[in-house]
Design a protein around this motif. Sequence first.
Motif, PDB file in Angstrom:
ATOM      1  N   LEU A   1      -0.153  -5.004 -14.937  1.00  0.00           N
ATOM      2  CA  LEU A   1       0.176  -5.152 -13.523  1.00  0.00           C
ATOM      3  C   LEU A   1      -1.083  -5.079 -12.674  1.00  0.00           C
ATOM      4  N   VAL A   2      -1.948  -4.129 -12.979  1.00  0.00           N
ATOM      5  CA  VAL A   2      -3.185  -3.959 -12.208  1.00  0.00           C
ATOM      6  C   VAL A   2      -4.074  -5.189 -12.351  1.00  0.00           C
ATOM      7  N   ASP A   3      -4.131  -5.760 -13.552  1.00  0.00           N
ATOM      8  CA  ASP A   3      -4.923  -6.980 -13.763  1.00  0.00           C
ATOM      9  C   ASP A   3      -4.470  -8.090 -12.817  1.00  0.00           C
TER      10      ASP A   3
ATOM     11  N   ILE B   1       5.259 -11.001  -9.700  1.00  0.00           N
ATOM     12  CA  ILE B   1       4.421 -10.153 -10.569  1.00  0.00           C
ATOM     13  C   ILE B   1       5.183  -8.894 -10.967  1.00  0.00           C
ATOM     14  N   LEU B   2       5.858  -8.268 -10.009  1.00  0.00           N
ATOM     15  CA  LEU B   2       6.613  -7.046 -10.313  1.00  0.00           C
ATOM     16  C   LEU B   2       7.737  -7.307 -11.304  1.00  0.00           C
ATOM     17  N   SER B   3       8.351  -8.471 -11.217  1.00  0.00           N
ATOM     18  CA  SER B   3       9.434  -8.788 -12.152  1.00  0.00           C
ATOM     19  C   SER B   3       8.903  -9.012 -13.563  1.00  0.00           C
ATOM     20  N   GLN B   4       7.663  -9.476 -13.661  1.00  0.00           N
ATOM     21  CA  GLN B   4       7.064  -9.730 -14.977  1.00  0.00           C
ATOM     22  C   GLN B   4       6.485  -8.467 -15.612  1.00  0.00           C
TER      23      GLN B   4
ATOM     24  N   TRP C   1       4.533   0.245  -8.110  1.00  0.00           N
ATOM     25  CA  TRP C   1       5.234   0.630  -9.340  1.00  0.00           C
ATOM     26  C   TRP C   1       6.230   1.758  -9.076  1.00  0.00           C
ATOM     27  N   SER C   2       6.688   1.825  -7.837  1.00  0.00           N
ATOM     28  CA  SER C   2       7.828   2.666  -7.478  1.00  0.00           C
ATOM     29  C   SER C   2       8.661   1.889  -6.461  1.00  0.00           C
ATOM     30  N   TRP C   3       9.440   0.950  -6.975  1.00  0.00           N
ATOM     31  CA  TRP C   3      10.198   0.040  -6.125  1.00  0.00           C
ATOM     32  C   TRP C   3      11.537  -0.289  -6.792  1.00  0.00           C
ATOM     33  N   ASP C   4      12.192   0.762  -7.292  1.00  0.00           N
ATOM     34  CA  ASP C   4      13.468   0.553  -7.962  1.00  0.00           C
ATOM     35  C   ASP C   4      14.600   0.503  -6.943  1.00  0.00           C
TER      36      ASP C   4
END
Length: 336
Positions: free
Chosen positions: A251-253, A315-318, A187-190
């Motif tokens: 996201l964790v789920d 997943i990250l995009s969602q 969750w730090s991938w900008d």
Amino acid sequence: MTIPTITLAGKQVGKVGLGLMQLTWSPSPPPEEEAFAAMKAAADAGATTWSTATFYGNGAPGEKGPAFDNLRLLGRFFKAYPEYVGRIQLVVKGGIGPGMDITSDPDMNRSLLSYAGECLGVPIDVYLPARMRPGADPVSFFRDFDTLRQEGLFGALGASEISAPTLARIVGAGIPISVVEIEVSLWSWDADVRAAVDWSTANNVPVYAYSPLGRGFLTRTWKRPEDVPAESFQGHSPRFQGDNFYKNLQLVDMLDSMAAKRGISTAQLALAWVCAAGPYVVPIPGSKSVERVRQNTEAANITLSAEEMAQIEEILSQFPPSGARYPASHSVALML
């Protein structure tokens, strides 16, 4: 245990390192013997590059104040276990004066380095300013630190929270940067983080990926926002508060489900992904648990397939992060 290695500042170290911050700079630091056990477990598992700082301590920072707690802890560790001297590479953040002021002043940093050496009792392999002062000229700012490197006060120079364009300016001016410390996680991938990792790949400069487990969020350290200690960093971070907390749990789920199918922990999945983010990316998770340290380090041996990497990207995009990494009141700009 054997894990893949990487050359960082001229030394072969494990592809997973160890962050030491929470051993002294947290609402409830562990007892010394517990901290020592975790440190030994990390080194024995192959995590041989360690991140520390002159200001990782509870209490008011100062030239010789409680802010040096982490370095004092390290000094006592090496005194108690001299067999680890030389096996561990120390990456020390500094450039923070009294009052947490960001400074490249050579005299102030000489003083910090002198006392850091007294605390540690071993050489400093890499020194880096924790942040660059907003508004400063990057070349002048880092040249001050490189002067100290040339004086022999530490082995190599690093940078923290520096963007790819700024890194290009610094290195282009003839100032060698041996490691770049930035936050890299699921969750730090900008765009700025990706660009810095791309720069590291192109220039063969390792990235020290701090908070690779989302400051404990990706491992479900807390079940509700009310569980997050108010006095902790997380207690002030927007991502850990209110509706943001529950949105981010989605996201964790998804990660939990993916990890369970692979037969690994979610932490190992997250760390394996960070390792795969670039050939020179070294996650530096922190823990006071011997078993967790071993599991974290073993993640370097987990290879994710192209299909798994694509699944994680989807997943990250969602489920993009909800809330900023730092509170609006935070006075230090990031990725300058």
